[in-house]
Design a protein around this motif. Structure first.
Motif, PDB file in Angstrom:
ATOM      1  N   THR A 334     -41.770 -46.161  46.882  1.00  0.00           N
ATOM      2  CA  THR A 334     -42.502 -46.110  45.517  1.00  0.00           C
ATOM      3  C   THR A 334     -42.581 -44.707  45.001  1.00  0.00           C
ATOM      4  OG1 THR A 334     -44.621 -45.833  46.846  1.00  0.00           O
ATOM      5  CG2 THR A 334     -44.009 -47.976  46.060  1.00  0.00           C
ATOM      6  N   LEU A 335     -42.370 -43.635  46.214  1.00  0.00           N
ATOM      7  CA  LEU A 335     -42.729 -42.443  45.951  1.00  0.00           C
ATOM      8  C   LEU A 335     -41.558 -41.669  45.033  1.00  0.00           C
ATOM      9  CD1 LEU A 335     -43.702 -40.995  49.280  1.00  0.00           C
ATOM     10  CD2 LEU A 335     -45.375 -41.630  47.492  1.00  0.00           C
ATOM     11  N   GLU A 336     -40.355 -42.207  44.900  1.00  0.00           N
ATOM     12  CA  GLU A 336     -39.428 -41.680  44.167  1.00  0.00           C
ATOM     13  C   GLU A 336     -39.901 -41.698  42.700  1.00  0.00           C
ATOM     14  OE1 GLU A 336     -35.197 -42.183  46.629  1.00  0.00           O
ATOM     15  OE2 GLU A 336     -35.896 -43.748  45.306  1.00  0.00           O
ATOM     16  N   GLY A 341     -43.993 -39.332  37.643  1.00  0.00           N
ATOM     17  CA  GLY A 341     -45.046 -39.753  36.758  1.00  0.00           C
ATOM     18  C   GLY A 341     -45.205 -41.148  36.312  1.00  0.00           C
ATOM     19  N   LEU A 342     -44.191 -42.127  37.064  1.00  0.00           N
ATOM     20  CA  LEU A 342     -44.275 -43.341  36.620  1.00  0.00           C
ATOM     21  C   LEU A 342     -45.250 -44.285  37.273  1.00  0.00           C
ATOM     22  CD1 LEU A 342     -40.370 -43.956  36.650  1.00  0.00           C
ATOM     23  CD2 LEU A 342     -41.540 -43.114  34.786  1.00  0.00           C
ATOM     24  N   PRO A 343     -45.853 -44.918  36.484  1.00  0.00           N
ATOM     25  CA  PRO A 343     -46.836 -46.213  36.925  1.00  0.00           C
ATOM     26  C   PRO A 343     -45.941 -47.121  38.094  1.00  0.00           C
ATOM     27  CG  PRO A 343     -47.255 -45.864  34.721  1.00  0.00           C
ATOM     28  CD  PRO A 343     -45.916 -45.084  34.956  1.00  0.00           C
ATOM     29  N   VAL A 344     -46.323 -47.588  38.862  1.00  0.00           N
ATOM     30  CA  VAL A 344     -45.366 -48.267  39.674  1.00  0.00           C
ATOM     31  C   VAL A 344     -46.048 -49.529  40.316  1.00  0.00           C
ATOM     32  CG1 VAL A 344     -44.081 -46.558  41.116  1.00  0.00           C
ATOM     33  CG2 VAL A 344     -46.188 -47.222  41.591  1.00  0.00           C
ATOM     34  N   ILE A 345     -45.244 -50.668  39.917  1.00  0.00           N
ATOM     35  CA  ILE A 345     -45.623 -52.179  40.271  1.00  0.00           C
ATOM     36  C   ILE A 345     -44.887 -52.664  41.408  1.00  0.00           C
ATOM     37  CG2 ILE A 345     -45.860 -54.365  38.975  1.00  0.00           C
ATOM     38  CD1 ILE A 345     -45.654 -52.899  36.301  1.00  0.00           C
ATOM     39  N   GLU A 385     -51.985 -46.804  25.444  1.00  0.00           N
ATOM     40  CA  GLU A 385     -51.602 -45.463  25.421  1.00  0.00           C
ATOM     41  C   GLU A 385     -52.481 -44.776  26.600  1.00  0.00           C
ATOM     42  OE1 GLU A 385     -50.147 -43.819  21.914  1.00  0.00           O
ATOM     43  OE2 GLU A 385     -48.966 -45.378  21.407  1.00  0.00           O
ATOM     44  N   ALA A 386     -53.642 -44.572  26.266  1.00  0.00           N
ATOM     45  CA  ALA A 386     -54.562 -43.659  26.967  1.00  0.00           C
ATOM     46  C   ALA A 386     -54.650 -44.202  28.487  1.00  0.00           C
ATOM     47  CB  ALA A 386     -56.035 -43.770  26.696  1.00  0.00           C
ATOM     48  N   PHE A 387     -54.526 -45.532  28.870  1.00  0.00           N
ATOM     49  CA  PHE A 387     -54.481 -45.777  30.253  1.00  0.00           C
ATOM     50  C   PHE A 387     -53.176 -45.271  30.717  1.00  0.00           C
ATOM     51  CE2 PHE A 387     -53.458 -49.211  33.276  1.00  0.00           C
ATOM     52  CZ  PHE A 387     -54.402 -48.977  34.314  1.00  0.00           C
ATOM     53  N   TYR A 388     -52.112 -45.701  30.176  1.00  0.00           N
ATOM     54  CA  TYR A 388     -50.689 -45.349  30.642  1.00  0.00           C
ATOM     55  C   TYR A 388     -50.618 -43.826  30.899  1.00  0.00           C
ATOM     56  CZ  TYR A 388     -45.912 -44.216  30.769  1.00  0.00           C
ATOM     57  OH  TYR A 388     -44.581 -43.955  31.423  1.00  0.00           O
ATOM     58  N   SER A 389     -51.201 -43.060  29.900  1.00  0.00           N
ATOM     59  CA  SER A 389     -51.110 -41.513  30.177  1.00  0.00           C
ATOM     60  C   SER A 389     -52.019 -41.212  31.434  1.00  0.00           C
ATOM     61  CB  SER A 389     -51.691 -40.823  28.877  1.00  0.00           C
ATOM     62  OG  SER A 389     -51.810 -39.589  29.053  1.00  0.00           O
ATOM     63  N   VAL A 390     -52.995 -41.514  31.498  1.00  0.00           N
ATOM     64  CA  VAL A 390     -53.888 -41.189  32.941  1.00  0.00           C
ATOM     65  C   VAL A 390     -53.293 -41.764  34.212  1.00  0.00           C
ATOM     66  CG1 VAL A 390     -56.079 -41.753  34.102  1.00  0.00           C
ATOM     67  CG2 VAL A 390     -56.007 -41.235  31.499  1.00  0.00           C
ATOM     68  N   THR A 391     -52.550 -42.924  34.022  1.00  0.00           N
ATOM     69  CA  THR A 391     -51.733 -43.370  35.303  1.00  0.00           C
ATOM     70  C   THR A 391     -50.591 -42.798  35.570  1.00  0.00           C
ATOM     71  OG1 THR A 391     -52.705 -45.834  34.619  1.00  0.00           O
ATOM     72  CG2 THR A 391     -50.733 -45.464  36.193  1.00  0.00           C
ATOM     73  N   SER A 392     -49.894 -42.269  34.513  1.00  0.00           N
ATOM     74  CA  SER A 392     -48.592 -41.459  35.004  1.00  0.00           C
ATOM     75  C   SER A 392     -48.976 -39.990  35.313  1.00  0.00           C
ATOM     76  CB  SER A 392     -48.075 -41.320  33.378  1.00  0.00           C
ATOM     77  OG  SER A 392     -46.963 -40.453  33.445  1.00  0.00           O
ATOM     78  N   LYS A 393     -50.132 -39.580  34.902  1.00  0.00           N
ATOM     79  CA  LYS A 393     -50.666 -38.235  35.632  1.00  0.00           C
ATOM     80  C   LYS A 393     -50.947 -38.520  36.817  1.00  0.00           C
ATOM     81  CE  LYS A 393     -53.696 -34.459  34.584  1.00  0.00           C
ATOM     82  NZ  LYS A 393     -54.714 -33.957  33.683  1.00  0.00           N
ATOM     83  N   LYS A 394     -51.901 -39.339  37.169  1.00  0.00           N
ATOM     84  CA  LYS A 394     -52.215 -39.457  38.653  1.00  0.00           C
ATOM     85  C   LYS A 394     -51.165 -39.726  39.584  1.00  0.00           C
ATOM     86  CE  LYS A 394     -57.028 -41.444  37.703  1.00  0.00           C
ATOM     87  NZ  LYS A 394     -57.718 -42.620  37.934  1.00  0.00           N
ATOM     88  N   ALA A 395     -49.946 -40.651  39.133  1.00  0.00           N
ATOM     89  CA  ALA A 395     -48.794 -40.910  40.014  1.00  0.00           C
ATOM     90  C   ALA A 395     -48.322 -39.643  40.468  1.00  0.00           C
ATOM     91  CB  ALA A 395     -47.726 -41.634  39.021  1.00  0.00           C
ATOM     92  N   GLU A 397     -49.450 -36.418  40.135  1.00  0.00           N
ATOM     93  CA  GLU A 397     -50.391 -35.586  40.816  1.00  0.00           C
ATOM     94  C   GLU A 397     -50.645 -35.799  42.199  1.00  0.00           C
ATOM     95  OE1 GLU A 397     -54.060 -35.627  38.754  1.00  0.00           O
ATOM     96  OE2 GLU A 397     -53.360 -33.755  37.472  1.00  0.00           O
ATOM     97  N   PHE A 398     -50.356 -37.190  42.508  1.00  0.00           N
ATOM     98  CA  PHE A 398     -50.404 -37.538  43.932  1.00  0.00           C
ATOM     99  C   PHE A 398     -49.488 -37.066  44.839  1.00  0.00           C
ATOM    100  CE2 PHE A 398     -49.074 -41.246  46.935  1.00  0.00           C
ATOM    101  CZ  PHE A 398     -50.009 -41.115  47.737  1.00  0.00           C
ATOM    102  N   VAL A 399     -48.105 -37.216  44.363  1.00  0.00           N
ATOM    103  CA  VAL A 399     -47.138 -36.756  44.912  1.00  0.00           C
ATOM    104  C   VAL A 399     -47.334 -35.277  45.499  1.00  0.00           C
ATOM    105  CG1 VAL A 399     -44.622 -36.452  45.106  1.00  0.00           C
ATOM    106  CG2 VAL A 399     -45.667 -38.662  44.265  1.00  0.00           C
TER     107      VAL A 399
END
Length: 415
Positions: A334-336, A341-345, A385-395, A397-399
C-alpha cells in the motif's frame, strides 16, 4: 527437531518438483536452481530477498552500500522466481542467484563460493543451514525491516530449532516495538527498532518517478483509478467500476500476468473499451481515445498492464488506488501508492500489515469486504472533493513521517 526440519525441506522440494510439471513458476524455481553455477569470489556483500517485494524493501540499503563500497562485489539471492526473473539483470548486483535449497551441503558450497564478509536478509526467511554456516565463519548477519508476530513458530513451545536459528543472527533491525518485545520474551536482545526501509524506498520513488510510455496519453488529463497487484477475487469486484464512472480512466495491473490470468480479466471488462498495454503500444491504439463522435470508435477507458515492473511508477499518474491481495492471504504494498498521496482501498485481510492499519486509522486507507462497500467508498472519494483532498494529504504525510530507517541501519552496520 533437526530431522523434522530436514524432512520438511525435502518434502517442500518434492511438492515444488511435482508442481513444476504443470506450473510455470514452480518450473522456474526448479530449473533455475538446477542450472546455475556459482562464481568464486572473495569478501562480497550478500543480500538475500524472498521475492520482488523484499528486494524493493531492502533496496535503499543495497544502493547505499553499493555507492559507499564500489570496490566490493555484491551478491543477490532470491527464493522466489517472481523476484529472480524480474531482477536477475539488476545493475545493483554483480551476481544474482536463486538461493539453493537449505541443506548443509548446499549452504556450505554456496558460502564457500561467494565468501561473504557481511550478509543482509530483508524482513524474513530464516534458513538453518545458511545461518549456521555464516555463524561458524563469524560473518555478520543482519535482519533488516524485521517483523514478528505471536503466532510464528519462534514463540511456540515446539519452536526450539527455530529459536536456534535466531541465535545465529548478529543483529535485528525491526519495524516496530511489538516485534522487539516478542524477541525479548524468548531472550533475544540484540535488537533495535529502526523502522521499515520500505518507507525510504517508496518515498524516493515518489520524488523521482519514471515516465512510462503512453500512460499520460491514455489518461488524457482525466481522472485515473489504478488497481495494483490484483487477484481474481479483487477483479470480480473492480470490474463493476468502469461502467459506473465513464469519465474516469482505469488501469488494472494484475499480480499474475500469465496468458490465462490476463484473458480472464479481459473477459470481465468491456472489450470494446479495454486494451492490453502491450497491444496498445504496439498498435498505436492511443489514437482511439481522442476520436470525436463522428467516428465509429469507442474511447479507450480501461488498460490492462500485462508486464511486470511498472506498477510503482504507474501510481504517479493515478488519483485513487486499489491494492490487491486482501481477499487472499494478505494485501500487497500500500505504501507505493500512499507515497504519491493516493487514497488506498483494499480487501479485508490486512491485519498482518501495520501500515494498512495505520492508514485506516488516519482515514487515508479503506478496507472493503464486498462490492457494495467498494462502490460506497469510491463514490465518497469521487464525490466529496474536500474529503478526498484531506485523505490524499494524510496518505503522503504518513509515508514522509516514517522515512529514515535506512540511515539508522547503515549507521550500525557500516560505521
Amino acid at each position: 527437531m533437526m530431522l523434522l526440519y530436514t524432512i520438511g525441506i525435502r518434502l517442500y522440494f518434492v511438492v515444488i518438483y511435482v508442481a513444476s510439471l504443470f506450473n510455470q513458476k514452480a518450473s522456474q524455481w526448479i530449473n533455475g536452481r538446477k542450472n546455475q553455477q556459482f562464481i568464486r569470489i572473495n569478501n562480497c556483500i550478500w543480500f538475500h530477498f524472498a521475492s520482488l517485494g523484499e528486494f524493493e524493501q531492502g533496496r535503499p540499503i543495497l544502493e547505499a552500500l553499493r555507492t559507499r563500497h564500489p570496490d566490493k562485489k555484491i551478491v543477490v539471492s532470491f527464493f522466489s522466481p517472481s523476484g529472480y526473473e524480474v531482477r536477475k539483470n539488476t545493475p545493483l548486483a554483480d551476481f544474482v542467484y536463486y538461493l539453493p535449497l537449505d541443506t548443509a551441503k548446499n549452504a556450505t558450497q554456496f558460502i564457500d563460493a561467494i565468501q561473504p564478509e557481511m550478509a543482509v536478509f530483508t524482513k524474513y526467511e530464516y534458513w538453518y543451514h545458511f545461518f549456521n554456516q555464516l555463524h561458524k565463519r563469524r560473518v555478520p548477519l543482519y535482519i533488516v525491516s524485521g517483523i514478528f508476530r505471536p503466532k510464528q513458530i519462534f514463540f511456540k513451545w515446539y519452536g526450539g530449532l527455530h529459536r536456534k536459528i535466531l541465535s545465529f543472527v548478529t543483529y535485528f533491525f525491526l519495524q516496530d516495538e511489538a516485534s522487539k518485545q516478542l524477541l525479548q520474551s524468548i531472550g533475544v536482545t540484540n535488537t533495535a527498532v529502526s523502522g521499515d526501509t520500505r518507507f525510504d524506498r517508496v518515498w524516493a520513488n515518489a520524488q523521482h518517478p519514471k515516465e512510462i510510455p503512453g500512460i499520460a496519453q491514455f489518461k488524457n488529463d482525466q481522472k485515473l483509478f489504478i488497481a495494483g497487484s490484483t487477484w481474481p477475487q479483487d477483479e470480480a469486484l473492480l470490474a463493476t467500476l468502469p461502467a459506473l464512472y465513464p469519465d474516469w480512466k482505469f488501469i488494472f495491473a494484475p499480480h499474475e500476468i500469465g496468458e490465462e490470468k490476463v484473458n480472464n480479466l479481459v473477459n470481465l471488462l468491456p472489450s470494446i473499451t479495454t486494451a492490453r498495454y502491450s497491444e496498445l503500444i504496439q498498435n498505436s491504439k492511443f489514437k482511439i481515445q481522442n476520436q470525436d463522435a463522428t467516428t465509429h470508435h469507442s474511447p479507450l477507458t480501461t488498460l490492462i498492464i500485462d508486464n511486470i515492473g511498472m506498477l510503482s511508477s504507474l501510481y504517479a499518474y493515478a488519483d485513487i488506488a486499489y491494492i490487491g491481495g486482501g481477499f487472499g492471504v494478505g494485501i500487497h504494498n500500500t505504501l507505493e501508492a500512499a507515497a504519491f498521496g493516493l487514497p488506498v482501498i483494499f480487501g479485508p485481510n490486512y491485519q498482518k500489515f501495520n501500515e494498512a492499519k495505520q492508514l485506516i486509522t488516519l482515514r487515508a486507507g479503506f478496507s472493503i469486504s464486498d462490492v457494495n462497500e467498494l462502490k460506497g467508498i469510491v463514490e465518497t472519494l469521487i464525490g466529496d472533493e474536500a474529503f478526498y483532498s484531506v485523505t490524499s494529504k494524510k496518505a503522503a504525510e504518513f509515508v514522509r513521517e516514517h522515512i529514515g530507517a535506512t540511515e539508522a541501519i547503515l549507521g550500525q552496520i557500516d560505521s
